[in-house]
Write a protein that holds these residues in place. Structure first.
Motif, PDB file in Angstrom:
ATOM      1  N   ARG A 158     -29.172  14.337 -28.104  1.00  0.00           N
ATOM      2  CA  ARG A 158     -28.158  15.215 -27.530  1.00  0.00           C
ATOM      3  C   ARG A 158     -28.217  15.223 -26.014  1.00  0.00           C
ATOM      4  N   ALA A 159     -29.369  14.928 -25.478  1.00  0.00           N
ATOM      5  CA  ALA A 159     -29.536  15.025 -24.026  1.00  0.00           C
ATOM      6  C   ALA A 159     -29.034  13.797 -23.286  1.00  0.00           C
ATOM      7  N   ARG A 160     -28.702  12.733 -23.981  1.00  0.00           N
ATOM      8  CA  ARG A 160     -28.349  11.490 -23.296  1.00  0.00           C
ATOM      9  C   ARG A 160     -27.000  11.593 -22.586  1.00  0.00           C
ATOM     10  N   PHE A 161     -25.899  11.868 -23.312  1.00  0.00           N
ATOM     11  CA  PHE A 161     -24.586  12.027 -22.673  1.00  0.00           C
ATOM     12  C   PHE A 161     -23.674  12.808 -23.616  1.00  0.00           C
ATOM     13  N   PRO A 162     -22.684  13.515 -23.057  1.00  0.00           N
ATOM     14  CA  PRO A 162     -21.775  14.316 -23.888  1.00  0.00           C
ATOM     15  C   PRO A 162     -20.971  13.433 -24.840  1.00  0.00           C
ATOM     16  N   GLY A 163     -20.758  13.934 -26.032  1.00  0.00           N
ATOM     17  CA  GLY A 163     -19.964  13.205 -27.013  1.00  0.00           C
ATOM     18  C   GLY A 163     -20.710  12.125 -27.759  1.00  0.00           C
ATOM     19  N   GLN A 164     -22.039  12.039 -27.528  1.00  0.00           N
ATOM     20  CA  GLN A 164     -22.785  10.976 -28.191  1.00  0.00           C
ATOM     21  C   GLN A 164     -22.778  11.151 -29.710  1.00  0.00           C
ATOM     22  N   SER A 165     -22.891  12.376 -30.182  1.00  0.00           N
ATOM     23  CA  SER A 165     -22.919  12.600 -31.621  1.00  0.00           C
ATOM     24  C   SER A 165     -21.602  12.172 -32.265  1.00  0.00           C
ATOM     25  N   ILE A 208     -21.543   8.328 -32.355  1.00  0.00           N
ATOM     26  CA  ILE A 208     -22.394   7.809 -33.419  1.00  0.00           C
ATOM     27  C   ILE A 208     -21.723   7.982 -34.781  1.00  0.00           C
ATOM     28  N   LYS A 209     -20.992   9.079 -34.926  1.00  0.00           N
ATOM     29  CA  LYS A 209     -20.321   9.358 -36.192  1.00  0.00           C
ATOM     30  C   LYS A 209     -19.134   8.430 -36.438  1.00  0.00           C
ATOM     31  N   LEU A 210     -18.418   8.064 -35.353  1.00  0.00           N
ATOM     32  CA  LEU A 210     -17.179   7.313 -35.506  1.00  0.00           C
ATOM     33  C   LEU A 210     -17.365   5.798 -35.446  1.00  0.00           C
ATOM     34  N   TYR A 211     -18.373   5.323 -34.734  1.00  0.00           N
ATOM     35  CA  TYR A 211     -18.375   3.899 -34.408  1.00  0.00           C
ATOM     36  C   TYR A 211     -18.472   2.968 -35.614  1.00  0.00           C
ATOM     37  N   PRO A 212     -19.153   3.301 -36.734  1.00  0.00           N
ATOM     38  CA  PRO A 212     -19.174   2.319 -37.835  1.00  0.00           C
ATOM     39  C   PRO A 212     -17.782   2.001 -38.371  1.00  0.00           C
ATOM     40  N   GLY A 213     -16.979   3.036 -38.647  1.00  0.00           N
ATOM     41  CA  GLY A 213     -15.639   2.796 -39.173  1.00  0.00           C
ATOM     42  C   GLY A 213     -14.719   2.138 -38.171  1.00  0.00           C
ATOM     43  N   VAL A 214     -14.793   2.571 -36.908  1.00  0.00           N
ATOM     44  CA  VAL A 214     -13.957   1.969 -35.865  1.00  0.00           C
ATOM     45  C   VAL A 214     -14.340   0.510 -35.660  1.00  0.00           C
ATOM     46  N   LEU A 215     -15.631   0.226 -35.706  1.00  0.00           N
ATOM     47  CA  LEU A 215     -16.099  -1.153 -35.529  1.00  0.00           C
ATOM     48  C   LEU A 215     -15.556  -2.059 -36.629  1.00  0.00           C
ATOM     49  N   VAL A 216     -15.541  -1.578 -37.861  1.00  0.00           N
ATOM     50  CA  VAL A 216     -14.983  -2.372 -38.959  1.00  0.00           C
ATOM     51  C   VAL A 216     -13.486  -2.610 -38.744  1.00  0.00           C
ATOM     52  N   ALA A 217     -12.752  -1.549 -38.350  1.00  0.00           N
ATOM     53  CA  ALA A 217     -11.307  -1.689 -38.125  1.00  0.00           C
ATOM     54  C   ALA A 217     -11.015  -2.673 -36.999  1.00  0.00           C
ATOM     55  N   VAL A 218     -11.775  -2.607 -35.924  1.00  0.00           N
ATOM     56  CA  VAL A 218     -11.583  -3.530 -34.807  1.00  0.00           C
ATOM     57  C   VAL A 218     -11.908  -4.964 -35.227  1.00  0.00           C
ATOM     58  N   THR A 219     -12.962  -5.131 -36.017  1.00  0.00           N
ATOM     59  CA  THR A 219     -13.324  -6.468 -36.494  1.00  0.00           C
ATOM     60  C   THR A 219     -12.215  -7.064 -37.351  1.00  0.00           C
ATOM     61  N   ILE A 220     -11.637  -6.250 -38.226  1.00  0.00           N
ATOM     62  CA  ILE A 220     -10.508  -6.714 -39.045  1.00  0.00           C
ATOM     63  C   ILE A 220      -9.321  -7.074 -38.163  1.00  0.00           C
ATOM     64  N   ALA A 221      -9.073  -6.267 -37.126  1.00  0.00           N
ATOM     65  CA  ALA A 221      -7.972  -6.554 -36.204  1.00  0.00           C
ATOM     66  C   ALA A 221      -8.191  -7.891 -35.493  1.00  0.00           C
TER      67      ALA A 221
END
Length: 370
Positions: free
Chosen positions: A38-45, A48-61
């Protein structure tokens, strides 16, 4: 004996922990790790929650774009079909939040950026007849879709969705309109059906309509108005227009951009009607102003005033295209082939009839009023 065994066990645990520390593998306590994260940067949580699904969608794109460039098929169709093959990722697991984010937030951002490709001078330069033709064609197609949907045993909302997709700008319009329609249990399936069908029909039109304009002996200007006023997706309009001549391509592109401009008032109107129908129709959600449409309108105004340099508009168009392809991939992952098969033939038949209708309206206009 037991004390000796406990001593040996403790020594072994200490040894393994020291070896892990030597290899950089030691793990902090869960509470300490969470606090450190939590201390690293705002919005990190959230990231971390969104990037797996977004990464798959971007890869398909990315994969869809590569295949579209090498095989000449619509990139939206590739993204949609590939996304549907990964439907299992939306059923459970870490990818669900990112898939939802891709199909909603990224979609709306991409629609907003469409405004950067339009200026008022482009629209006014076409004259009155194409403007009236586009307005009548879009309005009548949406009304016809809503009317026929009820009589074919479909929901009126699907008629509005399919009519808007056929009348305005294909898959992009379907996604934008779906974002403000009531969220029923079959809303995602209806959106997928509209996108699949309108993309296929647009590809067929791109191939056949130039032949039709030649058979009807339309001049280059009238052919451009016809192609720009009837073919669903922007890319197919450009391909069909420049297949005939540069002048036809230019006219077809401007008429198509006029149809894209109609996305703003149409979606605003649909959102207003849904809000007026009450929370029972909109699923209990409080009606809100669609901010992505405001962004669309602001970009049209700014671009019309000449405040956007060409590199900026080109970049906005490219980002918009990638956002929409990523959103289509996310939407595909939310839908299964089984769900689509339960819809039957009626939705496809409705969209074919809408396509024939708008082609007839525009053809009458270019034959008798230009």
């Amino acid at each position: 004996m037991n004390s000796d065994l406990d001593t040996d066990t403790a020594a072994a645990r200490a040894l393994f922990q020291s070896l892990e520390g030597m290899e950089g593998l030691s793990r902090p306590e869960p509470a300490a790790a969470a606090a450190k994260a939590r201390a690293r940067f705002p919005g990190q949580s959230a990231l971390i929650k969104l990037y797996p699904g977004v990464l798959v969608a971007v890869t398909i794109a990315l994969a869809s774009q590569w295949l579209a460039q090498h095989y000449g098929a619509p990139v939206m169709l590739f993204a949609l079909l590939f996304g549907m093959t990964f439907h299992f990722l939306h059923q459970e697991g870490r990818c669900i939040p990112g898939i939802e984010f891709s199909s909603k937030a990224i979609l709306r951002f991409g629609v907003a950026l469409l405004g950067a490709r339009i200026t008022a001078s482009q629209i006014l330069g076409l004259g009155l007849t194409p403007i009236v033709t586009v307005i009548v064609g879009i309005g009548s197609t949406i009304a016809l879709g809503a009317f026929l949907a009820k009589r074919m045993g479909l929901r009126s909302s699907f008629g509005v969705l399919s009519g808007g997709a056929v009348g305005i700008c294909g898959a992009s319009a379907a996604l934008a309109i779906a974002s403000v329609l009531p969220r029923g249990k079959d809303a995602e399936r209806d959106t997928i059906l509209a996108v699949v069908t309108v993309t296929a029909l647009s590809t067929i039109a791109m191939i056949t309509y130039p032949l039709l304009t030649a058979a009807l002996h339309l001049d280059h200007t009238r052919a451009g108005i016809f192609l720009g006023g009837t073919i669903h997706d922007v890319a197919q309009v450009v391909g069909a227009g420049y297949m005939i001549s540069p002048h036809t391509g230019d006219v077809a592109t401007y008429v198509k951009l006029l149809r894209v401009t109609m996305l703003l008032p149409v979606v605003f109107t649909i959102a207003f009607v849904v809000a007026r129908m009450g929370p029972g129709v909109s699923g209990g959600a409080k009606p809100t102003v669609p901010l992505f449409l405001i962004g669309f309108a602001v970009l049209v105004v700014i671009n019309s005033l000449g405040l956007l340099a060409k590199p900026i508009t080109d970049a906005a168009n490219e980002v918009s295209r990638w956002c929409l392809v990523t959103a289509i991939a996310g939407l595909g992952m939310k839908t299964s082939f089984k769900d689509l098969m339960t819809a039957g033939w009626r939705p496809v038949a409705l969209m074919v009839f809408e396509t024939v209708w708008i082609a007839g309206v525009v053809l009458v206009a270019v034959t008798f009023f230009t």
